[in-house]
Design a protein around this motif. Structure first.
Motif, PDB file in Angstrom:
ATOM      1  N   UNK A  62      47.403  46.176  34.072  1.00 18.37           N
ATOM      2  CA  UNK A  62      47.975  47.472  34.663  1.00 18.37           C
ATOM      3  C   UNK A  62      48.626  48.435  33.981  1.00 18.37           C
ATOM      4  N   UNK A  63      49.356  48.094  32.619  1.00 18.51           N
ATOM      5  CA  UNK A  63      49.991  49.308  31.994  1.00 18.51           C
ATOM      6  C   UNK A  63      48.739  49.921  31.275  1.00 18.51           C
ATOM      7  N   UNK A  64      47.617  49.122  30.785  1.00 16.92           N
ATOM      8  CA  UNK A  64      46.670  50.001  30.105  1.00 16.92           C
ATOM      9  C   UNK A  64      46.061  50.971  30.953  1.00 16.92           C
ATOM     10  N   UNK A  65      45.719  50.352  32.175  1.00 19.20           N
ATOM     11  CA  UNK A  65      45.030  51.393  33.130  1.00 19.20           C
ATOM     12  C   UNK A  65      45.881  52.533  33.711  1.00 19.20           C
ATOM     13  N   UNK A 165      38.676  46.211  47.159  1.00 23.79           N
ATOM     14  CA  UNK A 165      40.134  46.866  47.413  1.00 23.79           C
ATOM     15  C   UNK A 165      40.613  47.707  46.268  1.00 23.79           C
ATOM     16  N   UNK A 166      40.330  47.540  45.020  1.00 27.32           N
ATOM     17  CA  UNK A 166      40.740  48.440  44.054  1.00 27.32           C
ATOM     18  C   UNK A 166      40.008  49.849  44.375  1.00 27.32           C
ATOM     19  N   UNK A 167      38.861  49.749  44.659  1.00 28.48           N
ATOM     20  CA  UNK A 167      38.090  51.062  45.139  1.00 28.48           C
ATOM     21  C   UNK A 167      38.679  52.017  46.112  1.00 28.48           C
ATOM     22  N   UNK A 187      47.063  52.900  41.164  1.00 30.16           N
ATOM     23  CA  UNK A 187      45.852  52.065  40.496  1.00 30.16           C
ATOM     24  C   UNK A 187      46.217  50.765  39.646  1.00 30.16           C
ATOM     25  N   UNK A 188      46.889  51.227  38.844  1.00 31.51           N
ATOM     26  CA  UNK A 188      47.520  50.160  37.661  1.00 31.51           C
ATOM     27  C   UNK A 188      48.235  48.863  38.413  1.00 31.51           C
ATOM     28  N   UNK A 189      49.208  49.290  39.607  1.00 26.24           N
ATOM     29  CA  UNK A 189      49.686  48.049  40.247  1.00 26.24           C
ATOM     30  C   UNK A 189      48.515  47.362  40.982  1.00 26.24           C
ATOM     31  N   UNK A 190      47.875  48.097  41.593  1.00 20.51           N
ATOM     32  CA  UNK A 190      46.545  47.440  42.267  1.00 20.51           C
ATOM     33  C   UNK A 190      45.793  46.466  41.368  1.00 20.51           C
ATOM     34  N   UNK A 191      45.584  47.137  40.382  1.00 21.54           N
ATOM     35  CA  UNK A 191      44.619  46.279  39.290  1.00 21.54           C
ATOM     36  C   UNK A 191      45.533  44.924  38.854  1.00 21.54           C
ATOM     37  N   UNK A 192      46.913  45.110  38.666  1.00 19.26           N
ATOM     38  CA  UNK A 192      47.784  44.090  38.146  1.00 19.26           C
ATOM     39  C   UNK A 192      47.702  42.916  39.317  1.00 19.26           C
ATOM     40  N   UNK A 193      47.637  43.499  40.689  1.00 15.02           N
ATOM     41  CA  UNK A 193      47.818  42.253  41.671  1.00 15.02           C
ATOM     42  C   UNK A 193      46.418  41.656  41.818  1.00 15.02           C
ATOM     43  N   UNK A 194      45.199  42.361  41.791  1.00 13.39           N
ATOM     44  CA  UNK A 194      44.052  42.042  41.762  1.00 13.39           C
ATOM     45  C   UNK A 194      43.990  40.890  40.404  1.00 13.39           C
ATOM     46  N   UNK A 195      44.336  41.177  39.372  1.00 16.90           N
ATOM     47  CA  UNK A 195      44.259  40.237  38.131  1.00 16.90           C
ATOM     48  C   UNK A 195      45.067  39.052  38.490  1.00 16.90           C
TER      49      UNK A 195
END
Length: 262
Positions: A62-65, A165-167, A187-195
């Motif tokens: 999430x941080x990287x994104x 969901x990310x998209x 976007x970063x938080x959504x990806x964190x959640x997905x991961x």
């Protein structure tokens, strides 16, 4: 209100700097996330001790994104992911002809990052690199490569659903009319959640460039299972891209999607 990620047509950078930005952003993502997975957890092969490692990896992604979106997003759109690029193209935000070069740049950025991590590992403790590669080098997979022992169908469903969901979030917060200045955070938080949700299932891909980058060094099993993490995140992204355009923008060129670069 426009997102800071969007660049008006008249001010859009040329393709070459956009490709460099995509490569750098993908490098940042893979180096940060996979570096955390490999170096921050000495018990990566053992799913029993992974709760702390899961959180660390998810936060690293999430941080990287988030950082990449604000650093490189204004140049390239901040995809850093072939699935995102194809979903954005399906939504009418970029021309299809640009998708191929974007994907190549992302793949190169990810492969350079995993190669750098491998180089670092060669100077690690004796046997560290061999052990990491024997464990799959943080590659995506099912069965023996799944931290939770999940099967192939679990990985397929998870990759389709969470990439879609990310998209949906990406397309919403970077919308040229309805976007938000906090797009990178969302976007970063959504990806964190997905991961967090998919790490126990298949080590969390949601990104074919990330999967390719690690499978190259992850051994025969990782390479043999790679196709799932190339095909199904892209399928989820395409479903989301076409659906978002039909539901929220409409297919008409008079809609908001017509404001994208042609």
């Amino acid at each position: 209100m426009s997102s800071p990620i969007d660049t008006p047509d008249s001010a859009a950078p040329a393709l070459t700097p956009r490709l460099v930005a995509e490569g750098l952003g993908t490098f940042l993502l893979v180096a940060g996330a996979i570096g955390t997975a490999l170096f921050a957890s000495s018990r990566f092969p053992d799913p029993g001790g992974q709760s702390g490692a899961y959180l660390a990896v998810a936060l690293a992604v999430g941080l990287a994104v988030l950082i990449g979106m604000y650093a490189f997003g204004p140049i390239s759109g901040g995809h850093f992911n072939p699935a995102v690029t194809l979903g954005v193209a399906a939504a009418g935000r970029i021309p299809w002809r640009e998708a191929g070069p974007y994907i190549v740049a992302q793949a190169v950025g990810g492969l350079v990052a995993s190669t750098v991590l491998t180089l670092i590992g060669t100077f690690g403790p004796e046997g560290w690199l061999a052990k990491a590669q024997d464990a799959g080098f943080a590659s995506n997979g099912w069965g023996t490569l799944s931290p939770g022992g999940f099967g192939a169908w679990a990985a397929i469903v998870a990759e389709v659903v969470f990439t879609a969901l990310l998209l949906f979030v990406f397309l919403s917060v970077t919308h040229p009319v309805r976007g938000t200045p906090f797009a990178g955070v969302a976007i970063g938080l959504t990806l964190t959640l997905g991961v967090l949700a998919t790490l126990p299932i298949d080590n969390a891909s949601l990104n074919p460039a990330r999967s390719l980058a690690t499978a190259i060094y992850g051994g025969v099993t990782a390479l043999s299972q790679l196709w799932v993490f190339l095909v199904f995140p892209i399928l989820g992204a395409l479903i989301a891209g076409f659906t978002y355009r039909a539901l929220f923008d409409g297919a008409s060129p008079d809609g908001a999607a017509a404001t994208s670069r042609r």
